[in-house]
Scaffold this active site. Structure first.
Site, PDB file in Angstrom:
ATOM      1  N   THR A 162       0.792  -1.258  -0.045  1.00  0.00           N
ATOM      2  CA  THR A 162      -0.127   0.058  -0.039  1.00  0.00           C
ATOM      3  C   THR A 162       0.905   1.335  -0.025  1.00  0.00           C
ATOM      4  O   THR A 162       2.089   1.170   0.479  1.00  0.00           O
ATOM      5  CB  THR A 162      -0.883   0.116   1.181  1.00  0.00           C
ATOM      6  OG1 THR A 162      -1.850  -0.997   1.384  1.00  0.00           O
ATOM      7  CG2 THR A 162      -1.749   1.263   1.312  1.00  0.00           C
ATOM      8  N   ARG A 197     -13.364  -8.534  -0.608  1.00  0.00           N
ATOM      9  CA  ARG A 197     -12.392  -8.082   0.580  1.00  0.00           C
ATOM     10  C   ARG A 197     -12.142  -6.497   0.304  1.00  0.00           C
ATOM     11  O   ARG A 197     -11.510  -6.180  -0.631  1.00  0.00           O
ATOM     12  CB  ARG A 197     -11.574  -8.950   1.070  1.00  0.00           C
ATOM     13  CG  ARG A 197     -10.781  -8.267   2.465  1.00  0.00           C
ATOM     14  CD  ARG A 197      -9.569  -7.604   1.893  1.00  0.00           C
ATOM     15  NE  ARG A 197      -8.643  -7.366   3.038  1.00  0.00           N
ATOM     16  CZ  ARG A 197      -7.739  -6.429   3.200  1.00  0.00           C
ATOM     17  NH1 ARG A 197      -7.372  -5.740   2.168  1.00  0.00           N
ATOM     18  NH2 ARG A 197      -7.002  -6.343   4.335  1.00  0.00           N
ATOM     19  N   GLY A 252     -10.092  -3.356   2.294  1.00  0.00           N
ATOM     20  CA  GLY A 252      -9.036  -3.271   3.246  1.00  0.00           C
ATOM     21  C   GLY A 252      -9.490  -1.658   4.084  1.00  0.00           C
ATOM     22  O   GLY A 252     -10.549  -1.224   3.726  1.00  0.00           O
ATOM     23  N   ASP A 253      -8.579  -1.227   4.718  1.00  0.00           N
ATOM     24  CA  ASP A 253      -8.784   0.116   5.373  1.00  0.00           C
ATOM     25  C   ASP A 253      -8.367   1.276   4.380  1.00  0.00           C
ATOM     26  O   ASP A 253      -9.030   2.295   4.550  1.00  0.00           O
ATOM     27  CB  ASP A 253      -7.671   0.307   6.466  1.00  0.00           C
ATOM     28  CG  ASP A 253      -6.221  -0.003   6.022  1.00  0.00           C
ATOM     29  OD1 ASP A 253      -5.903  -0.706   5.014  1.00  0.00           O
ATOM     30  OD2 ASP A 253      -5.393   0.703   6.299  1.00  0.00           O
ATOM     31  N   THR A 293      -0.516   1.982   6.447  1.00  0.00           N
ATOM     32  CA  THR A 293      -0.169   0.763   5.460  1.00  0.00           C
ATOM     33  C   THR A 293      -0.091  -0.406   6.312  1.00  0.00           C
ATOM     34  O   THR A 293       0.169  -0.288   7.515  1.00  0.00           O
ATOM     35  CB  THR A 293       1.177   0.790   4.635  1.00  0.00           C
ATOM     36  OG1 THR A 293       2.160   0.920   5.678  1.00  0.00           O
ATOM     37  CG2 THR A 293       0.809   2.152   3.737  1.00  0.00           C
ATOM     38  N   GLY A 294      -0.258  -1.763   5.753  1.00  0.00           N
ATOM     39  CA  GLY A 294      -0.280  -2.824   6.527  1.00  0.00           C
ATOM     40  C   GLY A 294      -1.687  -3.647   6.661  1.00  0.00           C
ATOM     41  O   GLY A 294      -2.394  -3.423   5.753  1.00  0.00           O
ATOM     42  N   GLY A 352      -4.882  -4.395   7.019  1.00  0.00           N
ATOM     43  CA  GLY A 352      -5.966  -3.168   7.035  1.00  0.00           C
ATOM     44  C   GLY A 352      -7.069  -3.647   7.960  1.00  0.00           C
ATOM     45  O   GLY A 352      -7.499  -2.602   8.577  1.00  0.00           O
TER      46      GLY A 352
END
Ligand code: GLY
Length: 356
Positions: free
Chosen positions: A205, A233, A235-236, A256-257, A259
Site C-alpha cells: 500500500t 474484501r 481493506g482500510d 499501510t499494512g 488493513g
C-alpha cells in the site's frame, strides 16, 4: 514535548478559528486548542515506497500551487503505475481468483470532503477515480462494478493490471493452497505452514499526506490490498478514518499494512484526534499501534497473529503530519522506513517502533 512548547504549538490563531467557523452553527467543541498554527513549509510524508511520490507531491504544491489532496493523488500515481510494486495498482498481487482488485481514497482538508473506490477492477489509477468521486458526486464510497463504470464514464481506460510476475506469484501461492484456511493466518509474517516460511504473505500500500505552506492539508491511500484476499474484501485504504484521515485544523494521517487492524481501531482518525489533544505525530502513531495491540489481544480470531508474549505479529505502520509541520511515523514491530519531502529534499527516515 514540554508543557510550554505544547502550549506554543497549540495556541489558537484567530485566522484558524475564523476559517473553521460556520455561521450559525453550534460550536463543535469549547476546547480553544483545536487549531494549530502553521509554519509555512510544504511537507509530504508517505510509506517507504513513496520517495518519488512525496518528491512529486511537494513539487506540485510548491511550483504549481496544487491543492494538497491532488498533489498526493498525483504523487502516488507513480507507484500505481509501477509494475515492480506488488502492493499497489498495476502489478499489484491479485485476489484468490487471480483478479486484481484495487482500493483507494482521498481526503481534502479545506472542504473536509472525501472520495473512495473499493474492489475496483481494470483501472490503473484508483486514487484519481476517488478524487473524481470526491469532486463530482455527493457520495463518498463507490464499490466494484459501479466504481469501474464511473471511471470509464470519466474516460479512464480498462486494462489488464495483472503482470506476469504477479500472476506467477499467485500461481505459486495457489499450487500450495490447502483446505486449511489457517495456511496463511492473520499473523501473516510467519506462515503456519513451514513450507511457506520463506514466503510471507506480502502486503504493502502507499499512503501520502501533504501539508501546504498555507496550512491546508490533504491525503490519499491506494492499494491492491491483501494478497490473495477473498474476492470483494475491502481493506482500510478506501475507508475514511481507517486508512487515511485529515482535519484541516490539526493534521493528516494514514496507514499501510494489515488493513483489518486499521479498520477495527479507526486508526487514522484516532491519530488525528490524538494530535488534536497535543500528541506529536510520532506519539499519536505509537498510541494507535498500542491501541491496536490491546484490541487484538482480546479477540480469539487474532490469537494466531500474536507472539507468545501477546504482542502483534502482523505488519501495520502509521504516518502523520501535523499542521505545524511536525511529522512522524511508527511501525508495529521491527525496523521500517517512511518517505518524507520537505525543504531538505526527499528521503527515507526510520519509523519509531511499537514492539521491538
Ligand atoms: N492496508 C491495505 C489493506 O489491508 O488492504
Amino acid at each position: 514535548m514540554s508543557d510550554i512548547n505544547r502550549r506554543f504549538f497549540l495556541r489558537v490563531t484567530g485566522a484558524g478559528l475564523a476559517a473553521g467557523a460556520v455561521p450559525g452553527a453550534l460550536k463543535a467543541s469549547t476546547n480553544p486548542e483545536l487549531y494549530l498554527p502553521n509554519k509555512g513549509d510544504c511537507i509530504a510524508i508517505s510509506s517507504g515506497n513513496g520517495v518519488e511520490a512525496v518528491a512529486r507531491a511537494r513539487k506540485l504544491v510548491m511550483e504549481e500551487n496544487m491543492r494538497p489532496v491532488s498533489a498526493a493523488v498525483r504523487g502516488v500515481a507513480i507507484v500505481e503505475a509501477d509494475p515492480n510494486d506488488l502492493s499497489v495498482g498495476y502489478g499489484g498481487l491479485p485476489n484468490e481468483l487471480g483478479v486484481v482488485q484495487l482500493d483507494s481514497a482521498c481526503m481534502d482538508g479545506p472542504t473536509h470532503n472525501a472520495g473512495s473506490v473499493a474492489s475496483m477492477e481494470d483501472i490503473m489509477h484508483p486514487a484519481q477515480v476517488a478524487e473524481l468521486v470526491m469532486d463530482h458526486t455527493d457520495h463518498v464510497n463507490l464499490v466494484g462494478p459501479g466504481a469501474r463504470q464511473f471511471a470509464l464514464d470519466y474516460g479512464f481506460k480498462a486494462e489488464n493490471l495483472l503482470t506476469d510476475r504477479a500472476r506467477e506469484i499467485w500461481l505459486k501461492w495457489r499450487s500450495k493452497r490447502s483446505d486449511d484456511d489457517r495456511l496463511w493466518p492473520l499473523g501473516d509474517t510467519v506462515p503456519a505452514d513451514p513450507a511457506l516460511a520463506d514466503e510471507p504473505r506480502p502486503w504493502g500500500t502507499i499512503h501520502c499526506s501533504v501539508l501546504a505552506p498555507d496550512g491546508n492539508l490533504g491525503c490519499c491511500t491506494t492499494t491492491s490490498g491483501l494478497a490473495f484476499k477473498i474476492p470483494g474484501r475491502i481493506g482500510d485504504s478506501p475507508l475514511i478514518g481507517c486508512g487515511l484521515y485529515c482535519d484541516n485544523g490539526v493534521g493528516s494521517a494514514g496507514a499501510t499494512g494489515r488493513g483489518e487492524a486499521a479498520i477495527l481501531s479507526g486508526g487514522s482518525w484516532l491519530i488525528v484526534e490524538r494530535m488534536r489533544a497535543g500528541d506529536t505525530p510520532e506519539e499519536a502513531c505509537l498510541f494507535a499501534l498500542r491501541r491496536v495491540a490491546e484490541q487484538a489481544e482480546r479477540s480469539a480470531k487474532w490469537q494466531p497473529a500474536l507472539w507468545k508474549d501477546g504482542s502483534p505479529n502482523f505488519g501495520l505502520t502509521f504516518y502523520a503530519v501535523r499542521k505545524d509541520g511536525l511529522y512522524g511515523s511508527a511501525n508495529m514491530r521491527g525496523s521500517a522506513w517512511f518517505a518524507i519531502a520537505d525543504e531538505k529534499g526527499a528521503r527515507k527516515e526510520a519509523c519509531a517502533v511499537a514492539f521491538k
